[in-house]
Enzyme design. Sequence first.
Site, PDB file in Angstrom:
ATOM      1  N   ARG A 181      32.517  33.926  36.797  1.00 17.54           N
ATOM      2  CA  ARG A 181      31.338  34.349  36.030  1.00 17.54           C
ATOM      3  C   ARG A 181      31.460  33.894  34.572  1.00 17.54           C
ATOM      4  NH1 ARG A 181      28.695  39.039  38.749  1.00 17.54           N
ATOM      5  NH2 ARG A 181      29.732  39.298  40.755  1.00 17.54           N
TER       6      ARG A 181
ATOM      7  N   ASP B 213      35.493  40.552  30.852  1.00 15.66           N
ATOM      8  CA  ASP B 213      34.155  40.368  30.310  1.00 15.66           C
ATOM      9  C   ASP B 213      33.609  41.738  29.936  1.00 15.66           C
ATOM     10  OD1 ASP B 213      33.469  41.575  32.703  1.00 15.66           O
ATOM     11  OD2 ASP B 213      32.594  39.786  33.594  1.00 15.66           O
TER      12      ASP B 213
ATOM     13  N   TYR C  17      38.322  32.543  37.332  1.00 15.26           N
ATOM     14  CA  TYR C  17      37.209  33.491  37.185  1.00 15.26           C
ATOM     15  C   TYR C  17      35.860  32.754  37.193  1.00 15.26           C
ATOM     16  CZ  TYR C  17      34.370  37.176  35.042  1.00 15.26           C
ATOM     17  OH  TYR C  17      33.402  38.107  34.776  1.00 15.26           O
TER      18      TYR C  17
ATOM     19  N   ASP D  39      38.039  42.635  35.225  1.00 15.98           N
ATOM     20  CA  ASP D  39      37.595  41.301  34.825  1.00 15.98           C
ATOM     21  C   ASP D  39      37.425  41.258  33.311  1.00 15.98           C
ATOM     22  OD1 ASP D  39      37.605  40.403  37.400  1.00 15.98           O
ATOM     23  OD2 ASP D  39      35.440  40.542  37.705  1.00 15.98           O
TER      24      ASP D  39
ATOM     25  N   GLU E   8      39.590  46.302  38.657  1.00 15.25           N
ATOM     26  CA  GLU E   8      38.161  46.429  38.960  1.00 15.25           C
ATOM     27  C   GLU E   8      37.903  46.695  40.433  1.00 15.25           C
ATOM     28  OE1 GLU E   8      34.139  43.817  38.062  1.00 15.25           O
ATOM     29  OE2 GLU E   8      35.786  43.887  36.643  1.00 15.25           O
ATOM     30  N   LYS E   9      38.727  46.097  41.299  1.00 12.88           N
ATOM     31  CA  LYS E   9      38.535  46.219  42.745  1.00 12.88           C
ATOM     32  C   LYS E   9      39.891  46.348  43.432  1.00 12.88           C
ATOM     33  CE  LYS E   9      34.341  43.368  42.778  1.00 12.88           C
ATOM     34  NZ  LYS E   9      33.727  42.115  43.295  1.00 12.88           N
TER      35      LYS E   9
END
Length: 731
Positions: A321, A104, A319, A102, A7-8
Amino acid sequence: MDLYICEKPSQGKDLASVLGAHQRGEGFLHDVGNRKVTWAFGHLLELYMPDDYDAALKAWHMDTLPILPDQWRSNVKKSAAKQFKVIERLVGEADRIFVSTDYDREGESIARQILDRCRFSGPVFRVCLRALDDASIRKALADIRPGEETVPLYHAAIARQRSDWLIGMNMSQLYTALARQIGFNETLHIGRVITPMVTLVCQRDKEIAEFTPSPYYVLRVAVAVQSGAFSATWVVPEEFADDQGRCINRPYADQVAHQVRGTSAVISGAETTAGKESPPLPFCLTSLQQYAAKRWGYTAQQVLDATQSLYETHKACTYPRTDSRYLPQSQRSDISPILQGLIQTDPDISGLVAGADPNRASRAFNDDKVKAHHAIIPTPARTDITKMSEIERNLYDAIRRFYICQFYAPAEFNRTIIEVTAGSHRFAAKGKTPIKQGWKVIFASELESHPEDESEKPDDAEDNASLPLMRQGEPAIINGAELADKLTRPPPHFTEATLLSAMENVARFVTEPRFKAILKETAGLGTTATRAGIIQGAVDKGYLARKKKVLVATDKAHALVAIVPEAIKSPGMTAAWEQELEKIASGEARMTPFLQQITHWVSNIVNTVKQNASALTEQGSAIQAVFEQAKGTTFPCFVCGSELKRIRAKNGFFWGCQGAACRKTFPDERGRPQPRVAPEDAPDCPDCGKLMRLRKGKAPGKKRATKFWGCTGYPECKSSMPYSKKSTTSI
């Protein structure tokens, strides 16, 4: 070739390190073999804006609505164009793709949208990353799942993006155009979640403004028994009480106080029961935000950003979130490594860790209550807490204490309830005596007696810390009686913590039985990951204002609520949609029917408003009054007196004068313009006309920094001028 898409960049670097992919390429890492790791910068693709489909849609007019794309399209973000080309080339070379974003629905969407755009047709697998320390990454790599299992997460994310686009684009344009017909010349941003949330705050503020206090009376007596003394509160007879049991008859209360003062009484009831209190569960994101707001006054967005840094930069927590406060049973194998990691990170915590029993059962370990993510807990990684900011250290300390206390014994206490009878009058007293502190020793240094106590006792509540020993039937004396005048109080303004709680438990604010039943089974208004951004977005858009520790609705918010129909501002409706998104994510529902329903719903509202627009503007005197009040939130220019407008720039907000001959700008301070202190001869920018600001910097070839005039329109305008020393004044 195996390609891992993260993701990053930081996430990619962590994964590559465990995979042994240490060789650097342009926008990726590799192991000089068959594995490459690349990364996005969050969402690389963004949905078309209306004018991307048709240039005629750039201007906001009712007659061009509704806007319903036949075929959804997206652009590569300009800031990510270079990296997207790198990923596109790597995807074209890949035999297998490992989605490593991530775990999700938004993380799934980031990778899957790229794969769809690149038309990848090979096998896809899922790396379910729950933390970014080495041990957690290895565990995820050992449990790689088929990509088909997580495709529903992608469909849910696409359904969310497109439904939010349909509602936001159409409703914002529709009601902004309608408001302008009525005379309110300001943009109204309407969203599936932000509008119901703003409505909650408006309703609360209205309740407070319209609240009329009423008197009631509290009678407390001082009771003496052989073993000591305590205080008790009068139990008001039903015929003299309101619906909450408070006395509303002052003469009768005076009479009772006079009758019992100095009289004999009897202990008519004495019951002591032993009780235990389990440790609080580890945090989910919302509970951490609530805790931090009450303890330190942090905003939800600050907590999210800092916890994300603990997760990504420091590798100190899992994580963040997450909406779960539970842990899987399989996580028990990590208890000892985590506790040892805490000691290695901070030896000062070793005393608390020493008291923990890793073998103790905790209600936090419950497989039935864990879905995609478990609670936020520390990782086994050794981290450098000296590199953490103050907010990061505070949050890390809270996270580790809530984890350590899972392995302590429950707190034990005795709860005593006493009833005192004097003639025909009854009095009651409660007491709670600690027996064993148990897990509460973890929080001995905190101000709170309980780290998560959500309740606020009314000022007429009376609990004795402890009560003297007594038995039923024992004689007593009432030595004194004190009658206190009280006033009922309005509900409190929302704070960051209570608004988060209201969004999570929005069923309390919904009256429709159908929606109320749905909301009791869902996550509420928004999601754990989005609520902080929604609150901050409402502040940025001028709907909410922070005043000390509370959030209040602005006049603009009340104007919005006045014009928007119930179907859009109802928390029940948007939460019902969130329930459908959850069903799509779990594979119980499909994306296409959901989007068809949203499209039909949006079309109906737009067409209905367009048909009745003239009637609304003609009969909208009440709405006009609200809008006129909202106009009062504008401010005059400090220089020429023309209207100032709050403008969002790259580095925050500022205020710009709308006067054609002035165009001065001023700094923003919590939604209000501030006069600028600058040299009295501060010139206007020769290029754009904005005020120049005194700056300091090092010119090429110079050893020392010097002062110069720089345009306040920077970075859009980079004009500068030499500075000569003058006196200063306030503008």
